[in-house]
Design an enzyme around this catalytic site. Sequence first.
Site, PDB file in Angstrom:
ATOM      1  CE  LYS A   1      -4.118   1.976   2.485  1.00 33.50           C
ATOM      2  NZ  LYS A   1      -4.645   1.906   3.651  1.00 33.50           N
TER       3      LYS A   1
ATOM      4  CB  SER B   1      -8.150   3.815   2.578  1.00 35.47           C
ATOM      5  OG  SER B   1      -7.546   3.115   3.328  1.00 35.47           O
TER       6      SER B   1
ATOM      7  CB  SER C   1      -8.836   1.052   5.319  1.00 35.52           C
ATOM      8  OG  SER C   1      -9.231   2.366   5.278  1.00 35.52           O
TER       9      SER C   1
END
Lengths: 95, 483, 490
Positions: free
Chosen positions: C76, C156, C180
Amino acid sequence: MSLDPATVRRIARLARIRLDDAEVPPLQTELNGILGWIEQLNEVNVEGVEPLTGGAQMALKMRADEVTDGNIRDAVLANAPDRAGDYFAVPKVVE
Amino acid sequence: MTYTIEGTTGAWEVVIGLEVHAQVISNAKLFSGAATAFGAPPNTQVSFVDAAFPGMLPVINRECVAQAVRTGLGLNAHINLVSRFDRKNYFYADLPAGYQISQYQHPIVGAGSIEIELADGSTKDIGVTRLHLEQDAGKSLHDQHPTKSYIDLNRAGVALMEIVSEPDLRSPEEAGAYLRKLRTIMRYLGTCDGNMEEGSMRADVNVSVRKHGEAFRTRCEVKNVNSIRFVMQAIEAEAKRQVAVWEDGGTVEQETRLYDSARGVTRSMRSKEDAHDYRYFPDPDLLPLVLDEAWVAELGRSLPELPDAKRARFMREYGLPAYDAGVLVAEQTTADFYETVAKGRDAKLAANWVIGDLFAAFNRTGRGIEDSPVSAAALGGLLDLMADGTINGRIAKDVFEAMVETGADAATIVAQRGLRQVTDTGAIDAAVAQVLAANADKLAEYKAGKEKLFGFFVGQVMKAMAGKGNPALVNEALKKQLG
Amino acid sequence: MHDFTIASARAALRAKKVSAQELTEAHLDAIAALNPRLNALITVMPETARAQAAAADAALARGEAHALSGIPLAIKDLFCTGGVRTTAASRILEPFVPPYESTVTANLLRAGAVFLGKANLDEFAMGSSNMTSAFGPVTNPWTRRGDNRALVPGGSSGGSAAAVAARLALGATGTDTGGSIRQPASFCGIVGIKPTYGRCSRWGIVAFASSLDQAGPFARTVEDCAILLGAMAGHDPKDSTSADVPVPDFAAACTRGVKGLRIGVPREYRSDGMAPEIEALWQQGIAWLREQGAEIIDVSLPHTKYALATYYIVAPAEASSNLARYDGVRFGLRKDGEDLDQLYENTRAAGFGAEVRRRIMIGTYVLSAGYYDAYYLRAQKVRALILRDFTEAFRHCDALLTPTAPSAAFGQGEKMDDPVTMYLNDVFTVPANMAGIPGLSVPAGLDAQGLPLGLQVLGKPFDEETVFAVGAAIERAAAFNVLPAIRAGA
C-alpha cells in the site's frame, strides 16, 4: 451546533487551507451534514466515564539517552522544495 | 520598600509572573536520537523525526524525564507519577510537525516554590505553579536573504522544561532574583546550564499593573527575553507603558509583545496577531507517562545539596554571615572551592579571602572559578603560612598577588623572595630602637599623652623591617620600649 | 502460475519447481496487462522486484529459505519505502521519495519478500471506495453478473485488495483505521486482517489517525494472511504504541478448529436496515461454526451503534494534526505565496483533495476552543464505553462473528452525493478500531448479483490466533472458489 460561513472560513484559516468564496457554501452544507449526524453522541450518558485517549492500554516505554540519529543533513534536505545551502528556505517571516 | 511606578494618578503596583524555558541537559533530544550540542553546523543534528517526515514517531528519552523530576524535586514540588503529552497545534516555519509536543493538562511536576533573597537581606517565597516537558522549536534566520527566512532544525525537538511561576513577583529586582535562584538550582542539579546567551534559558514575562488593593488587571506577555538584565528592563518598560495606557483612559489588551532592548521598549508581535487556537489534545503517538515511585525516590536520594541547604550549613558550620554564605553558594563550583579552602582552616578568614581577594583577582584577570589563577589548594597553602606564623597578613597580600601572576605556590614565593616573617626578638628590638631614635619628636609627643601615635610607630617598624615583622612581637617590643 | 497461494508458492520455491524470478516475472506481466485497467498500483517497481527476486533465488539456492523468500507482494502506498516514491495517493506527496523504509516493509524484506509496486488507496487512507485517490479510482476485478460497469474495490486499501484479487500479487499490505483492510477484502472476495492495535509497528507508515491506524495483510487464503502477518508483526522500539509481546505462529492457529470455542453474536449489529442477503450470510456463518462444534452466544455491545459517529470525531481530529506537517517546506508539493501563510494555504489547498480537506476541517473544528468538550472529549468517553462493551462481551465468548460490510461492492461514483452515506460503509468495521481489537474479513458467499461478501471475525486483544482459527473454519465451510472476472490467467 451549526457552522456559519464565518466559522467555515475561520476553521480553514486555522487549518491553513485556502478557501475561495465559492467553496464556502457547499463545504458549509457538507460539514453541517456531518456534524448533525455526529450529534447522535449527545444521546450517550457519559457521566463519570474516563476518556480513552489512545489505542493501546500500556504505559510509555522510555529510551536511553544516547545519540543514535542525526548527521544526515543531505537526506533531511533532499526532498526540500526550496533548499538554500544547508537550510530550508521559506518566504521571509516578520515577527 | 515596595516597588511602584509613579503615574500621574499615583503609585502603581507591578504584578509579574515568569514562564521560564530551560533547556534540559541531555545527550539526545526529547523524542529522537539526534544530538543536542550547541553550535553544530545547520541541520546536522536533525533526524527524520525532528523534521516531521511522514510516518516518523516520537520515543521519549528517559534522561529528560529524570532531569524534569530532579528539577521538580529541587523546587520542592509535587511529582506527578502519571502525566501525559499533548499536542499544541499551530503552523510556523520552525515547527516541522505543525504541532509541539508538550504537557498541557497533566504536567510531570506540580506546585513548588523558590525562596529568593533580596538586596535588603529579606527573603520571599515565590510559588511555582508547574513544570512540564516539551519540545523546543527550530531556529529561523531572517537576515541571510532579502526575501527569505532560513530554517535550521538543530534545536527542533530538544527537551525544554517550562517552569511557570505564580504571579507573586512585584518588582524587576524580585524577577531578577527569581531567575538567578532558579538558574542556580538547575545548575546545582545539572539539569540546565542556564546559559541565556546560547538560549538554553529563556523567559516569557507576564506583566500587569494595578493600584494598591485592586484585583489583577489585564496582563501582557513579553516573549523570549534572553537575559536577566533584559527581563528586568522589559518589566519596567512594559509596566510604564501599561500605566500610561490606563492613565490615558485606555485599556491594556491582552497580547504578546517583544522587548526591543536597543530602544528599551516593548512592541506588539505582528506574527501573533491572529488569536491562537492551539487545539490541544492528547498525543496519540504517545502513551501516558507513568513514573515508578521507587525510581523517583532514587532520583531524590541522589540529588546534590541544594543552595538553600548549603547556605544554611555554611552559616551553621563555618559561622559565616548570611550574605557571605549566600555569595559563596551562588555557584556550586564556588561553594566547592570555598569548602576546599576552609577545610581544617579558619573558615571566616577563608571566606574573606575567597570573596575579597580571589573575586578581585577574577575581575582583574577576566578569569573565573573554573579557570582560577589560584587553586583552592594553593589558597589553602597561603592561609596555612599565615596560620603557622611563617608570614603575616600584610605579606600574605603580596604573596597572593605573586601567586596570581606566576601561578607558583605560596611557600615557593615566600622562600624565593625571602618574605618569611621575622620573629627574632633581637632584630625586632633593634628595629624598634632605631625607629624611636629617628623620631624623637614623635616620641616626645607620645610621652606627652598622644597615644594614638602608637600606630605610627608600628607602621614605621614594619616599614623598617620591609613588612616582615611579626605584628604581635612588634607590638610587644614597642610597648616595652615606650615604657 | 497465477493459482498459487503464498503457502503453495513457498513450497514450490523451496522444492525448486519454480524460481522467484519466474514468479516475479509472471506477476510483472500480469501487472503490465491488467494494471492499466484496474489502476491498482500507483508505482510499479520492476527493477527492484527483479533484483529482490534474484536475491531470493540466490538465498534459496544456498538453502536459506526465509518465511517469504521470493513471494511477490504489493505494498500500500502509505508505507514509506526507501528510495521509492511514496505518495499516500495525494498530490501533496507526489514528489516524495522517503530516505527510509517502514518497519513493516523492512520486516517483509528481511523475510525475503519481493515488492512489485506501490498500491493505490484513498488519499491518506481517507475513504471507503478508493475514489479519493489523486491517482484515479481503482476498479474492482469483480463485476455484477451481466453488467460490465466498473465497481469500487472498497477502501482505503482498494489497490491492495484489487491487486491480490486480480492475481497481480500473491499478497499485499494494507492499513486499517476504520475498516480499510476488512471492507475492501470483503468487496474483492479475499481475506484481510486488521491485527490488534500495537501488533504491527506504525513507524514509517504515513499517519492518518494514530490511535486507530494499524497495518495488516491481504491474501487469498486465511493461512496466507497468517503467514504474512507473522512476518509483518513484532515489537518496534521506534513506535511507542507498539506492543512488546511475542509473535505466535499464526499459521499454525489456522488448523485449530473451533470445537469448544464460544462465538458471540452481537445483537446490536442486526440493524433494521440490514440487507436480507447480508443477514442470510451471517446466519449461514453462525450455522457453519455451530456445525464445527462452536457454541453460539448472544452478546450485547450497546454502544457499538455510536462507534461510527465517534470515529468521525476522533479520526479527523487526529488527522487534522497529523497532516499539519504537509506544509510545503521540507518535502512534497509547494505552491508559493506572498508570505509563509499564503504558501501554506496555497500548498494545502492544491495538495489535498476534497475528502481530506473536509476531514481536516472537521478535525480542526472539533478540537477548537469551545468545542473540544462537546465533541472530542465526549467522543473519547464514548470510545471508553465501546471498549468496555467489548471487554465485557469477551468475558463470555472467545470471538465475535458479524458481517464485514453492509453491502457488496458498489459502482464507481455511487454513494458520492453525501459524505455520511459513504461513511456508513464502515459501520461494522469501525468498532474494532475504536477498541483496538483484531478483526478479519473472510469471503463467505456471493450476493444476488454475483459479488463477494465477507464475514468478520473479531477477537480479544492480541488473540489473533483464535481469529485465524475461526476465519479458517468459515473458509473451509464456505469453500469460496468463485473468481473475479478480471484476473491474470483468465
